[in-house]
Structures are given as C-alpha cells and as structure tokens.
Design a protein around this motif. Structure first.
Motif, PDB file in Angstrom:
ATOM      1  N   ARG A 108     -54.382 -27.298   8.442  1.00 14.65           N
ATOM      2  CA  ARG A 108     -53.158 -27.759   7.800  1.00 14.65           C
ATOM      3  C   ARG A 108     -51.902 -27.378   8.578  1.00 14.65           C
ATOM      4  O   ARG A 108     -50.804 -27.440   8.033  1.00 14.65           O
ATOM      5  N   GLU A 114     -48.494 -32.329   3.442  1.00 16.93           N
ATOM      6  CA  GLU A 114     -48.779 -33.227   2.336  1.00 16.93           C
ATOM      7  C   GLU A 114     -49.811 -32.582   1.435  1.00 16.93           C
ATOM      8  O   GLU A 114     -50.780 -31.977   1.912  1.00 16.93           O
ATOM      9  N   VAL A 115     -49.607 -32.699   0.132  1.00 20.69           N
ATOM     10  CA  VAL A 115     -50.573 -32.164  -0.827  1.00 20.69           C
ATOM     11  C   VAL A 115     -51.889 -32.915  -0.673  1.00 20.69           C
ATOM     12  O   VAL A 115     -51.913 -34.146  -0.591  1.00 20.69           O
ATOM     13  N   GLN A 116     -52.979 -32.170  -0.627  1.00 21.36           N
ATOM     14  CA  GLN A 116     -54.303 -32.759  -0.513  1.00 21.36           C
ATOM     15  C   GLN A 116     -55.136 -32.354  -1.719  1.00 21.36           C
ATOM     16  O   GLN A 116     -55.360 -31.168  -1.947  1.00 21.36           O
ATOM     17  N   PRO A 118     -58.824 -33.071  -3.639  1.00 23.62           N
ATOM     18  CA  PRO A 118     -60.124 -33.739  -3.670  1.00 23.62           C
ATOM     19  C   PRO A 118     -60.207 -34.688  -4.868  1.00 23.62           C
ATOM     20  O   PRO A 118     -59.723 -34.378  -5.959  1.00 23.62           O
ATOM     21  N   GLU A 119     -60.819 -35.834  -4.658  1.00 23.99           N
ATOM     22  CA  GLU A 119     -60.885 -36.842  -5.718  1.00 23.99           C
ATOM     23  C   GLU A 119     -61.559 -36.309  -6.974  1.00 23.99           C
ATOM     24  O   GLU A 119     -61.226 -36.703  -8.087  1.00 23.99           O
ATOM     25  N   GLN A 214     -56.206 -25.674  -7.566  1.00 25.74           N
ATOM     26  CA  GLN A 214     -56.000 -26.306  -6.268  1.00 25.74           C
ATOM     27  C   GLN A 214     -54.521 -26.501  -5.964  1.00 25.74           C
ATOM     28  O   GLN A 214     -54.081 -26.324  -4.816  1.00 25.74           O
ATOM     29  N   GLU A 218     -52.218 -25.312  -2.828  1.00 21.67           N
ATOM     30  CA  GLU A 218     -51.310 -26.193  -2.095  1.00 21.67           C
ATOM     31  C   GLU A 218     -49.908 -25.594  -2.016  1.00 21.67           C
ATOM     32  O   GLU A 218     -49.227 -25.708  -0.995  1.00 21.67           O
ATOM     33  N   GLN A 222     -47.986 -24.771   1.329  1.00 21.07           N
ATOM     34  CA  GLN A 222     -46.678 -25.379   1.560  1.00 21.07           C
ATOM     35  C   GLN A 222     -45.666 -24.315   2.000  1.00 21.07           C
ATOM     36  O   GLN A 222     -44.877 -24.528   2.934  1.00 21.07           O
TER      37      GLN A 222
END
Length: 234
Positions: A108, A114-116, A118-119, A214, A218, A222
């Motif tokens: 990262r 960018e915020v990631q 998982p689906e 999560q 992030e 950040q």
C-alpha cells in the motif's frame, strides 16, 4: 508489538549527561513483524547503572516491557533524554521507517491512498456505485449506510464516521465511532435515526463488526501513507 533479537532498524538515539539521572544512553528499534500494524519504538535505556526495556508510542506514551505504564523514574529518564540533540529526530526516523515497512508489507505504499474493502465484507444490498456499503432495516424501512474516514489531513484520530440515510432522501445522520467502540452523534438526520435505533441492529451483526475492523485498518494505513507520502497522495 514484538521485539526481535536481531533487528536491522536498531538505532542509537542518544548519549547524554543529566543532573538527576547521571549518564543516560538510549537505543531504539522498531517491530519487524509484517502482520503488525504498530508504529511504536522499543527502547533500551541505561541510566545510573540500571537498564530497562521500554516502548515509546508515536503519541509519546511510555510503556514497560509488559506494555503497562512505565514507572515514573523511567519516564523521567526518557523525558530528560528526549531533550538531548538528536533524540527526537532519531525517534521520528524510526517511526517513519516502521510506517514504510508496514505499507510495503501490505502493498500500500505506492500511488494515492484508496480504501480497499474485500467484497466479502460488504453488507446486504451494497452498491458501491451509489457509495452504499450495506443496508439496515429500521421500523420496516431499509436505510443505506457507508463508513467514512476522517477527512482532516492534519488529524491523527482513529474515529470512523457512519453515514445513514434513506435512499432518495437528502437528510443524513452521521455517527462517530471511536477506536474503542463508543458511538457519538455528529449530525442528526431524520427523527427516527437516533443513535440507539441505529447502533443496536448494526453492532449485533458479525458482518458489520468485521467491516468496522477493516475500516479501522484502512484508517491506520491512511495515516501512515499520509505521513510518509504527504497529503497530496491521499
């Protein structure tokens, strides 16, 4: 926080003479665990013929080798050492080095942040094109929600901001959720969107708790990215 026996980040921070504690010597090292998100620095401090293993956090909190508040004497020693030329620069360099290590380990570091997500963490009826991470049912109505990070580039908080609204309605309710799980009203929305009404059904679900977890990761990443790359990369 782990303290390895061999660490390439070991850095001598200071040798100084103090009125109260005599000769003081401090070495610092960072954690090398790729799975750890800490940016703390482990200190080996020698003063008056005694030695202590301490941990100094990036916000200035001093802990002992069991991560409890350090004894007042050692707090005084470290405060005295921190006044010597080079200590703070060396400490800041170790914190920055650790943050780079964390970002690199997670892939990262490069580019804009960018915020990631998982689906699998997205809630029911999530719609990323409409900025919705999920929906929650309240009194027969299905409200959309999303979670935002602090937008202030100078802020170091780890609060998350839950935005809840009825699709098609311009009114928004915003709740701040602290790192220790406390909720606070930031912006009132529709009358039925009280903190109690929203918090209850959401925090009871494992899926929402996983999403919060999560998003906290992030937020930490950040902050690290911003401190290493600058606000223009956020």
């Amino acid at each position: 926080m782990t303290t390895p026996t061999v660490n390439e980040s070991l850095r001598h921070l200071v040798d100084c003479q103090t009125l109260e504690y005599g000769a003081v010597s401090v070495d610092g090292t960072t954690c090398t665990d790729d799975g750890c998100l800490c940016d703390t620095v482990s200190l080996k401090v020698t003063a008056g013929g005694e030695q202590a293993a301490l941990t100094l956090t990036s916000d200035g909190t001093l802990l002992d080798d069991e991560l409890r508040p350090a004894q007042d004497r050692w707090g005084g020693v470290v405060r005295a050492a921190s006044q010597a030329p080079g200590f703070l620069q060396g400490f800041d360099a170790l914190v920055t080095q650790r943050r780079i290590q964390v970002l690199e380990a997670m892939g990262r570091l490069e580019g804009s942040f960018e915020v990631q997500l998982p689906e699998v963490l997205l809630g029911e009826d999530a719609d990323l094109e409409r900025d919705m991470l999920g929906r929650v049912e309240l009194d027969g109505q299905r409200y959309a929600y999303r979670i935002e990070l602090c937008a202030d580039p100078k802020c170091e908080c780890e609060n998350l901001f839950l935005v809840v609204w009825l699709p098609g309605d311009s009114l928004r309710a915003v709740f701040a959720i602290t790192a220790d799980g406390r909720w606070m009203v930031e912006q009132a929305g529709r009358p039925e969107l009280t903190m109690d009404a929203v918090e209850g059904p959401l925090v009871a679900t494992e899926a929402f708790q996983s999403l919060l977890g999560q998003m906290r990761v992030e937020r930490i990443l950040q902050k690290y990215h911003r401190s290493v790359r600058g606000p223009s990369f956020v």
